[in-house]
Design an enzyme around this catalytic site. Structure first.
Site, PDB file in Angstrom:
ATOM      1  N   GLU A  47      11.397   9.807  -5.257  1.00 28.05           N
ATOM      2  CA  GLU A  47      10.999   8.454  -4.828  1.00 28.05           C
ATOM      3  C   GLU A  47      12.219   7.749  -4.210  1.00 28.05           C
ATOM      4  O   GLU A  47      13.340   7.891  -4.701  1.00 28.05           O
ATOM      5  CB  GLU A  47      10.554   7.673  -6.079  1.00 28.05           C
ATOM      6  CG  GLU A  47      10.273   6.209  -5.860  1.00 28.05           C
ATOM      7  CD  GLU A  47      10.085   5.440  -7.194  1.00 28.05           C
ATOM      8  OE1 GLU A  47      10.807   5.741  -8.178  1.00 28.05           O
ATOM      9  OE2 GLU A  47       9.234   4.543  -7.228  1.00 28.05           O
ATOM     10  N   ASN A 115       5.867   1.569  -1.251  1.00 28.86           N
ATOM     11  CA  ASN A 115       6.706   2.636  -1.783  1.00 28.86           C
ATOM     12  C   ASN A 115       5.971   3.932  -1.422  1.00 28.86           C
ATOM     13  O   ASN A 115       4.910   4.223  -1.977  1.00 28.86           O
ATOM     14  CB  ASN A 115       6.823   2.441  -3.300  1.00 28.86           C
ATOM     15  CG  ASN A 115       7.858   3.341  -3.938  1.00 28.86           C
ATOM     16  OD1 ASN A 115       8.198   4.384  -3.400  1.00 28.86           O
ATOM     17  ND2 ASN A 115       8.330   2.939  -5.105  1.00 28.86           N
ATOM     18  N   LYS A 132       2.372   4.256  -3.129  1.00 28.56           N
ATOM     19  CA  LYS A 132       2.325   4.165  -4.593  1.00 28.56           C
ATOM     20  C   LYS A 132       1.209   3.234  -5.068  1.00 28.56           C
ATOM     21  O   LYS A 132       1.085   2.095  -4.586  1.00 28.56           O
ATOM     22  CB  LYS A 132       3.684   3.681  -5.107  1.00 28.56           C
ATOM     23  CG  LYS A 132       3.882   3.707  -6.600  1.00 28.56           C
ATOM     24  CD  LYS A 132       5.360   3.410  -6.914  1.00 28.56           C
ATOM     25  CE  LYS A 132       5.675   3.417  -8.392  1.00 28.56           C
ATOM     26  NZ  LYS A 132       7.124   3.240  -8.646  1.00 28.56           N
ATOM     27  N   GLU A 151       9.965  -4.105  -8.534  1.00 31.21           N
ATOM     28  CA  GLU A 151       9.046  -3.354  -7.663  1.00 31.21           C
ATOM     29  C   GLU A 151       7.822  -4.188  -7.306  1.00 31.21           C
ATOM     30  O   GLU A 151       7.288  -4.095  -6.206  1.00 31.21           O
ATOM     31  CB  GLU A 151       8.594  -2.069  -8.356  1.00 31.21           C
ATOM     32  CG  GLU A 151       9.573  -0.930  -8.192  1.00 31.21           C
ATOM     33  CD  GLU A 151       8.895   0.395  -8.484  1.00 31.21           C
ATOM     34  OE1 GLU A 151       8.046   0.824  -7.692  1.00 31.21           O
ATOM     35  OE2 GLU A 151       9.212   0.987  -9.529  1.00 31.21           O
ATOM     36  N   CYS A 177       6.428   8.124  -9.261  1.00 35.31           N
ATOM     37  CA  CYS A 177       7.043   7.597 -10.476  1.00 35.31           C
ATOM     38  C   CYS A 177       6.056   7.071 -11.517  1.00 35.31           C
ATOM     39  O   CYS A 177       5.477   7.835 -12.245  1.00 35.31           O
ATOM     40  CB  CYS A 177       8.091   6.549 -10.132  1.00 35.31           C
ATOM     41  SG  CYS A 177       9.170   6.291 -11.567  1.00 35.31           S
ATOM     42  N   ASN A 202      12.215   7.443 -10.161  1.00 34.14           N
ATOM     43  CA  ASN A 202      13.467   6.791 -10.586  1.00 34.14           C
ATOM     44  C   ASN A 202      13.129   6.122 -11.905  1.00 34.14           C
ATOM     45  O   ASN A 202      12.407   5.123 -11.925  1.00 34.14           O
ATOM     46  CB  ASN A 202      13.878   5.673  -9.622  1.00 34.14           C
ATOM     47  CG  ASN A 202      14.492   6.145  -8.315  1.00 34.14           C
ATOM     48  OD1 ASN A 202      15.696   6.113  -8.132  1.00 34.14           O
ATOM     49  ND2 ASN A 202      13.634   6.558  -7.383  1.00 34.14           N
TER      50      ASN A 202
HETATM   51  N1  CDT Z   1      10.148   3.687 -10.308  1.00 34.64           N
HETATM   52  C1  CDT Z   1       9.310   3.546 -11.351  1.00 34.64           C
HETATM   53  O1  CDT Z   1       8.122   3.451 -11.187  1.00 34.64           O
HETATM   54  N2  CDT Z   1       9.859   3.526 -12.567  1.00 34.64           N
HETATM   55  C2  CDT Z   1       9.118   3.243 -13.742  1.00 34.64           C
HETATM   56  C3  CDT Z   1       9.949   2.426 -14.650  1.00 34.64           C
HETATM   57  C4  CDT Z   1       9.158   1.415 -15.292  1.00 34.64           C
HETATM   58  S1  CDT Z   1      10.187   0.258 -16.080  1.00 34.64           S
HETATM   59  C5  CDT Z   1       9.701  -1.193 -15.423  1.00 34.64           C
HETATM   60  C6  CDT Z   1       8.637   4.468 -14.497  1.00 34.64           C
HETATM   61  O2  CDT Z   1       7.476   4.462 -14.944  1.00 34.64           O
HETATM   62  O3  CDT Z   1       9.400   5.403 -14.697  1.00 34.64           O
END
Ligand code: CDT
Length: 380
Positions: A47, A115, A132, A151, A177, A202
């Site tokens: 991502e 995204n 996304k 985000e 993600c 990430n």
């Molecule tokens: N990038 C991403 O979607 N990361 C999320 C972190 C959530 S914390 C607000 C994940 O689910 O890994």
């Protein structure tokens, strides 16, 4: 003859805030070339693979909406794909006959921010695009956090949903993600026959709303992707941007998972690293045609609630059709998790107070609708 795809998960280490696009593309090209040397037909990048994970900063000046000076913010988005900076990836893909899947921030000509993932075939052509669906984090600046997860400010939710693409001799889906934590992600693509789902992520190791989850990040990562693979008879390729990026530590643990749910390759570092596996796409049928023969065994009429917009209250239950109306359904009220650290008894005065109380746990157990009629005279 069996169908297979030799896939590479191209994990990335940190990308600095001031890293140029050209320098990042050079790293991606190195991984693409290594993959080609290993005989890979498809290389999957994470991502937001072209930039640092910029939603960790509040980068504009608005309250509810993006406004003010957006110069730095806009610099993280691509307004075209390929662009001058990313063109070398497409050219090299064609030269090496090695496709790729690339995550990036997309700014459309009419101002929408997504995204996004693109799937590029072995001829260097885009054959699929995914935006996304599940956007985590928060919309407004929350100063109580050590770092932001904006985000929900900097990306819109996909209007398109989860498609699949006929490519690489199989049926390929994409997710990004947070999507990987939701069973619906895999199931919607599973229902379209997905044989391989590509997922970039990430994932900060520090989850501010509930730090007790921090030590479980790696477990949860495996749990959701292995379950998604097994329950849908599909390969899953999970690819991280890991390591300590601008002071924030993110999970690495990229992995390739078979339709059996078994991990067949896993990264050992938190840096740029390529892991590969030859994935037998016909193996999917071992699961899709037995335990998870959807046409034969699924009971969609029992799952209507899954597609309803909110969890239902008892009042809402009366709107259900009799066949889908369980005898008792509890309200699952929205929480204010993302407005203030809900578990921090010392929530800082900067934080916005929760606007709604947390839901009270149900006092009675959920009951399952009776499967057989009650005997005459029996109490309901
Ligand atoms: N990038 C991403 O979607 N990361 C999320 C972190 C959530 S914390 C607000 C994940 O689910 O890994």
């Amino acid at each position: 003859m069996t169908r297979s795809v030799n896939v590479g998960a191209a994990q990335l280490g940190p990308i600095a805030r001031d890293a140029s696009r050209d320098s990042v593309v050079e790293r991606l090209l190195a991984l693409l070339r290594r993959g080609a040397e290993y005989g890979c037909e498809l290389i999957v990048f994470p991502e937001l693979a072209l930039t640092t994970f910029f939603p960790r900063w509040f980068l504009d000046e608005g309250d509810d909406q993006i406004s003010g000076d957006t110069t730095e913010l806009d610099s993280y988005y691509e307004i075209e794909m390929p662009s001058l900076a990313t063109r070398p990836l497409f050219d090299e893909a064609k030269r090496l006959a090695t496709g790729f899947c690339l995550g990036y921030a997309e700014l459309t000509p009419d101002g929408h921010r997504y995204n996004t993932y693109v799937l590029v075939d072995r001829g260097g052509e885009i054959v699929g695009k995914y935006r996304k669906v599940h956007i985590p984090g928060h919309e407004s600046h929350e100063p109580w956090r050590k770092f932001q997860h904006l985000e929900r400010r900097y990306f819109e939710e996909s209007p398109d949903g989860f498609g699949v693409h006929e490519a690489f001799d199989g049926t390929i889906g994409m997710a990004i993600c947070n999507d990987r934590r939701w069973p619906e992600t895999y199931r919607v693509m599973g229902l379209q026959g997905a044989e391989m789902i590509l997922i970039g992520y990430n994932t900060p190791l520090d989850y501010a709303p509930d730090p007790s989850q921090n030590p479980l990040q790696s477990f949860h990562n495996q749990l959701v992707m292995q379950a998604g693979a097994y329950q849908n008879g599909t390969w899953v390729v999970g690819v991280a941007k890991g390591g300590i990026e601008e002071g924030v530590e993110s999970l690495a643990q990229s992995m390739i998972i078979a339709p059996s749910g078994q991990i067949v390759a896993q990264a050992t570092s938190i840096e740029d690293e390529l892991i590969t596996a030859r994935c037998d796409l016909d193996m999917c049928d071992r699961y899709k045609k037995t335990l998870f023969d959807f046409d034969r065994y699924r009971r969609p009429e029992m799952y209507e609630l899954i597609a309803s917009p909110t969890a239902l209250s008892l009042e809402g239950a009366s709107e259900l059709t009799p066949s889908s109306s369980p005898a008792s359904i509890h309200m699952n009220a929205p929480t204010a998790d993302e407005h203030v650290n809900p578990l921090d008894p010392q929530a800082t005065p900067d934080a916005t107070p929760p606007t709604e109380p947390r839901a009270t746990p149900p006092t009675e157990p959920r009951s399952t609708p009776p499967t057989e009629p009650l005997p005459e005279g029996a109490a309901p």
